[in-house]
Design a protein around this motif. Structure first.
Motif, PDB file in Angstrom:
ATOM      1  N   THR A   1     -23.161  11.241  -5.960  1.00 50.44           N
ATOM      2  CA  THR A   1     -22.201  10.245  -6.448  1.00 50.44           C
ATOM      3  C   THR A   1     -22.235   9.013  -5.543  1.00 50.44           C
ATOM      4  OG1 THR A   1     -20.532  11.526  -5.319  1.00 50.44           O
ATOM      5  CG2 THR A   1     -20.600  11.718  -7.706  1.00 50.44           C
ATOM      6  N   ALA A   2     -21.425   8.014  -5.900  1.00 49.25           N
ATOM      7  CA  ALA A   2     -21.453   6.723  -5.223  1.00 49.25           C
ATOM      8  C   ALA A   2     -21.273   6.861  -3.717  1.00 49.25           C
ATOM      9  CB  ALA A   2     -20.355   5.847  -5.792  1.00 49.25           C
ATOM     10  N   SER A   3     -21.721   5.840  -2.995  1.00 45.27           N
ATOM     11  CA  SER A   3     -21.595   5.870  -1.547  1.00 45.27           C
ATOM     12  C   SER A   3     -20.117   5.747  -1.164  1.00 45.27           C
ATOM     13  CB  SER A   3     -22.374   4.719  -0.924  1.00 45.27           C
ATOM     14  OG  SER A   3     -21.683   3.512  -1.144  1.00 45.27           O
ATOM     15  N   ILE A   4     -19.831   6.151   0.065  1.00 41.89           N
ATOM     16  CA  ILE A   4     -18.459   6.103   0.572  1.00 41.89           C
ATOM     17  C   ILE A   4     -17.906   4.682   0.464  1.00 41.89           C
ATOM     18  CG2 ILE A   4     -17.081   6.338   2.681  1.00 41.89           C
ATOM     19  CD1 ILE A   4     -17.863   9.055   1.837  1.00 41.89           C
TER      20      ILE A   4
ATOM     21  N   GLU B   1     -12.481  27.156   8.022  1.00 41.16           N
ATOM     22  CA  GLU B   1     -13.775  27.042   8.685  1.00 41.16           C
ATOM     23  C   GLU B   1     -14.378  28.424   8.868  1.00 41.16           C
ATOM     24  OE1 GLU B   1     -15.705  23.961  11.691  1.00 41.16           O
ATOM     25  OE2 GLU B   1     -13.667  24.597  12.139  1.00 41.16           O
TER      26      GLU B   1
ATOM     27  N   ILE C   1       0.849  -1.207   0.000  1.00 45.01           N
ATOM     28  CA  ILE C   1       0.000   0.000   0.000  1.00 45.01           C
ATOM     29  C   ILE C   1       0.880   1.251   0.000  1.00 45.01           C
ATOM     30  CG2 ILE C   1      -1.713   1.358   1.292  1.00 45.01           C
ATOM     31  CD1 ILE C   1      -2.777  -1.212   2.446  1.00 45.01           C
TER      32      ILE C   1
ATOM     33  N   HIS D   1     -12.559   6.955   9.822  1.00 39.54           N
ATOM     34  CA  HIS D   1     -12.891   8.234   9.176  1.00 39.54           C
ATOM     35  C   HIS D   1     -12.504   9.401  10.088  1.00 39.54           C
ATOM     36  CE1 HIS D   1     -14.706   7.135   5.412  1.00 39.54           C
ATOM     37  NE2 HIS D   1     -15.521   6.275   5.985  1.00 39.54           N
TER      38      HIS D   1
ATOM     39  N   VAL E   1     -21.904  16.152  -4.822  1.00 41.76           N
ATOM     40  CA  VAL E   1     -21.156  15.291  -3.918  1.00 41.76           C
ATOM     41  C   VAL E   1     -22.056  14.191  -3.374  1.00 41.76           C
ATOM     42  CG1 VAL E   1     -19.760  15.256  -1.817  1.00 41.76           C
ATOM     43  CG2 VAL E   1     -19.756  17.270  -3.272  1.00 41.76           C
ATOM     44  N   LYS E   2     -23.299  14.568  -3.080  1.00 35.68           N
ATOM     45  CA  LYS E   2     -24.194  13.611  -2.428  1.00 35.68           C
ATOM     46  C   LYS E   2     -24.757  12.590  -3.410  1.00 35.68           C
ATOM     47  CE  LYS E   2     -25.362  16.790   1.197  1.00 35.68           C
ATOM     48  NZ  LYS E   2     -25.871  18.136   1.157  1.00 35.68           N
TER      49      LYS E   2
ATOM     50  N   ALA F   1       2.597   1.915  -3.200  1.00 30.60           N
ATOM     51  CA  ALA F   1       1.736   2.005  -4.379  1.00 30.60           C
ATOM     52  C   ALA F   1       2.120   3.219  -5.213  1.00 30.60           C
ATOM     53  CB  ALA F   1       0.280   2.101  -3.960  1.00 30.60           C
TER      54      ALA F   1
ATOM     55  N   GLU G   1     -10.439  13.469  -2.666  1.00 27.59           N
ATOM     56  CA  GLU G   1     -11.186  12.265  -2.320  1.00 27.59           C
ATOM     57  C   GLU G   1     -10.272  11.034  -2.312  1.00 27.59           C
ATOM     58  OE1 GLU G   1     -15.047  12.182  -4.422  1.00 27.59           O
ATOM     59  OE2 GLU G   1     -14.500  10.077  -4.579  1.00 27.59           O
TER      60      GLU G   1
ATOM     61  N   GLU H   1     -23.753   7.965   6.439  1.00 25.36           N
ATOM     62  CA  GLU H   1     -23.932   6.603   5.918  1.00 25.36           C
ATOM     63  C   GLU H   1     -23.724   5.560   7.007  1.00 25.36           C
ATOM     64  OE1 GLU H   1     -21.683   5.740   2.370  1.00 25.36           O
ATOM     65  OE2 GLU H   1     -22.512   7.475   1.341  1.00 25.36           O
TER      66      GLU H   1
ATOM     67  N   GLN I   1     -20.711  12.975   5.102  1.00 27.38           N
ATOM     68  CA  GLN I   1     -21.419  11.938   4.339  1.00 27.38           C
ATOM     69  C   GLN I   1     -21.108  10.550   4.911  1.00 27.38           C
ATOM     70  OE1 GLN I   1     -20.454  11.585   0.175  1.00 27.38           O
ATOM     71  NE2 GLN I   1     -21.894   9.891  -0.078  1.00 27.38           N
ATOM     72  N   ALA I   2     -19.822  10.334   5.233  1.00 28.44           N
ATOM     73  CA  ALA I   2     -19.422   9.035   5.791  1.00 28.44           C
ATOM     74  C   ALA I   2     -20.163   8.778   7.105  1.00 28.44           C
ATOM     75  CB  ALA I   2     -17.912   8.995   6.001  1.00 28.44           C
TER      76      ALA I   2
ATOM     77  N   TYR J   1     -10.720  21.949   2.470  1.00 31.37           N
ATOM     78  CA  TYR J   1     -11.222  21.621   3.796  1.00 31.37           C
ATOM     79  C   TYR J   1     -12.724  21.363   3.774  1.00 31.37           C
ATOM     80  CZ  TYR J   1     -12.553  21.771   8.633  1.00 31.37           C
ATOM     81  OH  TYR J   1     -13.096  21.430   9.835  1.00 31.37           O
TER      82      TYR J   1
ATOM     83  N   MET K   1     -10.936   2.151  -4.215  1.00 30.88           N
ATOM     84  CA  MET K   1      -9.565   2.441  -3.795  1.00 30.88           C
ATOM     85  C   MET K   1      -8.854   1.165  -3.378  1.00 30.88           C
ATOM     86  SD  MET K   1      -6.976   4.346  -3.195  1.00 30.88           S
ATOM     87  CE  MET K   1      -7.403   6.080  -3.346  1.00 30.88           C
ATOM     88  N   ARG K   2      -9.555   0.291  -2.645  1.00 33.37           N
ATOM     89  CA  ARG K   2      -8.930  -0.966  -2.210  1.00 33.37           C
ATOM     90  C   ARG K   2      -8.507  -1.780  -3.415  1.00 33.37           C
ATOM     91  NH1 ARG K   2     -13.519  -1.826   1.167  1.00 33.37           N
ATOM     92  NH2 ARG K   2     -13.213  -0.849   3.191  1.00 33.37           N
TER      93      ARG K   2
ATOM     94  N   VAL L   1      -7.472   3.402   3.743  1.00 34.92           N
ATOM     95  CA  VAL L   1      -6.991   2.028   3.528  1.00 34.92           C
ATOM     96  C   VAL L   1      -5.752   1.739   4.382  1.00 34.92           C
ATOM     97  CG1 VAL L   1      -6.102   0.407   1.808  1.00 34.92           C
ATOM     98  CG2 VAL L   1      -8.035   1.846   1.241  1.00 34.92           C
TER      99      VAL L   1
ATOM    100  N   PHE M   1      -6.317  -4.483  -2.986  1.00 36.91           N
ATOM    101  CA  PHE M   1      -6.831  -5.057  -1.747  1.00 36.91           C
ATOM    102  C   PHE M   1      -8.336  -5.237  -1.788  1.00 36.91           C
ATOM    103  CE2 PHE M   1      -3.366  -5.661   0.992  1.00 36.91           C
ATOM    104  CZ  PHE M   1      -2.383  -4.902   0.399  1.00 36.91           C
TER     105      PHE M   1
ATOM    106  N   ARG N   1     -16.854   3.812  -3.006  1.00 33.96           N
ATOM    107  CA  ARG N   1     -15.628   4.499  -3.406  1.00 33.96           C
ATOM    108  C   ARG N   1     -14.417   3.889  -2.708  1.00 33.96           C
ATOM    109  NH1 ARG N   1     -17.063  10.717  -2.951  1.00 33.96           N
ATOM    110  NH2 ARG N   1     -18.822  10.060  -1.694  1.00 33.96           N
ATOM    111  N   LEU N   2     -14.642   3.428  -1.467  1.00 37.82           N
ATOM    112  CA  LEU N   2     -13.570   2.758  -0.742  1.00 37.82           C
ATOM    113  C   LEU N   2     -13.181   1.459  -1.430  1.00 37.82           C
ATOM    114  CD1 LEU N   2     -14.205   2.959   3.076  1.00 37.82           C
ATOM    115  CD2 LEU N   2     -12.056   3.277   1.877  1.00 37.82           C
TER     116      LEU N   2
ATOM    117  N   LEU O   1      -5.505  -0.508  -5.122  1.00 38.42           N
ATOM    118  CA  LEU O   1      -4.282  -0.838  -4.400  1.00 38.42           C
ATOM    119  C   LEU O   1      -4.064  -2.346  -4.347  1.00 38.42           C
ATOM    120  CD1 LEU O   1      -4.723   1.653  -1.437  1.00 38.42           C
ATOM    121  CD2 LEU O   1      -3.003   1.816  -3.215  1.00 38.42           C
TER     122      LEU O   1
ATOM    123  N   PHE P   1      -9.438   8.385   0.792  1.00 38.56           N
ATOM    124  CA  PHE P   1      -9.627   6.936   0.768  1.00 38.56           C
ATOM    125  C   PHE P   1      -8.299   6.191   0.894  1.00 38.56           C
ATOM    126  CE2 PHE P   1     -13.614   8.250  -1.459  1.00 38.56           C
ATOM    127  CZ  PHE P   1     -14.418   7.971  -0.369  1.00 38.56           C
TER     128      PHE P   1
END
Lengths: 218, 138
Positions: free
Chosen positions: B79-82, B5, A64, A176, B76-77, A67, A76, A211, A207-208, A198, B89-90, A84, B95, B85-86, B93, A80
């Protein structure tokens, strides 16, 4: 699954759940319903199991960290990617929960773990240099090293710290939160032009949490 | 050092002020328009259609840009769920491919079978060769 692989999988599970010092080879063979003799045939003791598990962890996290990352990872993707890395640490968390203890007892792991830390630190630096060149961060070289170390430190100990705080979040929530913590470390160096980074991270985090059914305090 | 912020809050404040000003303008313009319209219906006035046209034109512009902004922030909302998307990414890589170990096992089994067959073939070939002397096995 072969007995040997089952021994490794069961050991990892028990070490993570109960803590490595509290688990004996007898516990492992009991859990698997095999005789301690059978286990001994595959592994000549707990040390051999731990070394093999470490080799697995080393192989996975190195690949990893090594990579080939795209030059300019999107906000984004960076999020992610860090996730990982945390996840991999979580899967082998028993090392981190007892780090000093394990490193004292196993000399070969001690040396290899230190190499892993260097690799982690180097990867963080590569990422930081990339975002700096992209104009996202404005940071002096000396401060860059401090930031790199802070991020490496957070990557290494966040999950342990999270446990210590006694907040019983599910692993994805803790992870997260860890990633968001790292984002906060970089905030002071964000350039005006990229202040929206930010906000994007905050939106991702929210969002995370939504969910994962967590109401986050704002 | 800048604080995103804080600037985000500032932006929100500005946006809210604009929104309120817009509401105020809308209210005032409506009053004005109703007033003029009443005047227009009593005595024919030339500037009523002009004001209306201007307001409608400005309103349309505002509506379009507002809708565009709302769509942007919802992007943003939508698009695909977190988790999805994870997963991406896995797998980028290498995984999260839980079948990896099983695949390897299947390949190992196939290799074992293949080796067995080759051994058997070789054995019969040697046995056949020995029995038949010069005759080759096909």
């Amino acid at each position: 699954m072969k007995t040997r692989d089952r021994i490794l999988a069961t050991s990892l599970l028990l070490f993570n759940e109960e803590g490595e010092p509290n688990v004996t080879t007898v516990d492992i063979s009991n859990e698997m319903n095999i005789s301690p003799g059978n286990l001994y045939y595959h592994f000549k003791g707990k040390e051999a199991i731990i070394e093999e598990l470490f080799a697995d962890f080393e192989r996975e996290i190195s690949s990893i960290l090594n990579a080939p990352l795209q030059k300019a990872l999107s906000v984004e993707d960076s999020w992610f990617y860090l996730y990982v890395v945390f996840e991999e640490i979580y899967n082998f968390r028993f090392f981190y929960q007892n780090l000093t203890n394990i490193l004292h007892r196993y000399d070969s792991i001690n040396r290899r773990f230190k190499r892993l830390m260097q690799l982690k630190s180097r990867t963080v630096e590569v990422l930081l240099v990339a975002v700096k060149e992209h104009g996202i961060l404005e940071i002096a070289p000396a401060e860059m090293q401090q930031l790199r170390d802070s991020i490496t430190l957070t990557l290494t100990y966040w999950l342990t710290y999270s446990d210590l705080k006694g907040q019983h979040y599910s692993p994805p929530v803790s992870i997260h939160k860890g990633v968001f913590q790292i984002v906060h470390l970089m905030v002071p160096y964000l350039t005006e032009e990229y202040a929206h980074v930010y906000r994007e991270c905050k939106a991702l985090y929210e969002q995370a949490m939504a969910e994962l059914d967590v109401t986050c305090p704002t | 050092m800048n604080n995103p912020e804080k600037s985000a809050d500032k932006n929100t404040d500005i946006a809210r002020s604009i929104w309120l000003a817009g509401l105020g303008a809308y209210g005032r313009a409506l009053d004005e328009a109703v007033n003029r319209y009443e005047q227009a219906s009593s005595k024919v006035s030339k500037d009523t259609p002009k004001l209306f046209k201007e307001l409608v034109k400005r309103g349309l512009e505002l509506e379009n840009s507002t809708l565009r902004k709302v769509n942007d922030s919802e992007l943003v909302k939508t698009t695909a769920s977190i988790e999805d998307r994870l997963k991406r990414m896995r797998s980028n890589l290498g995984f999260g491919l839980t079948s990896n170990a099983q695949d390897l096992e299947r390949i190992e089994q196939k290799l074992d079978l293949l080796m067995e067959k080759i051994d058997r073939l070789l054995a019969t070939q040697i046995a056949g060769g020995a029995a038949a002397g010069t005759r080759s096995v096909d």
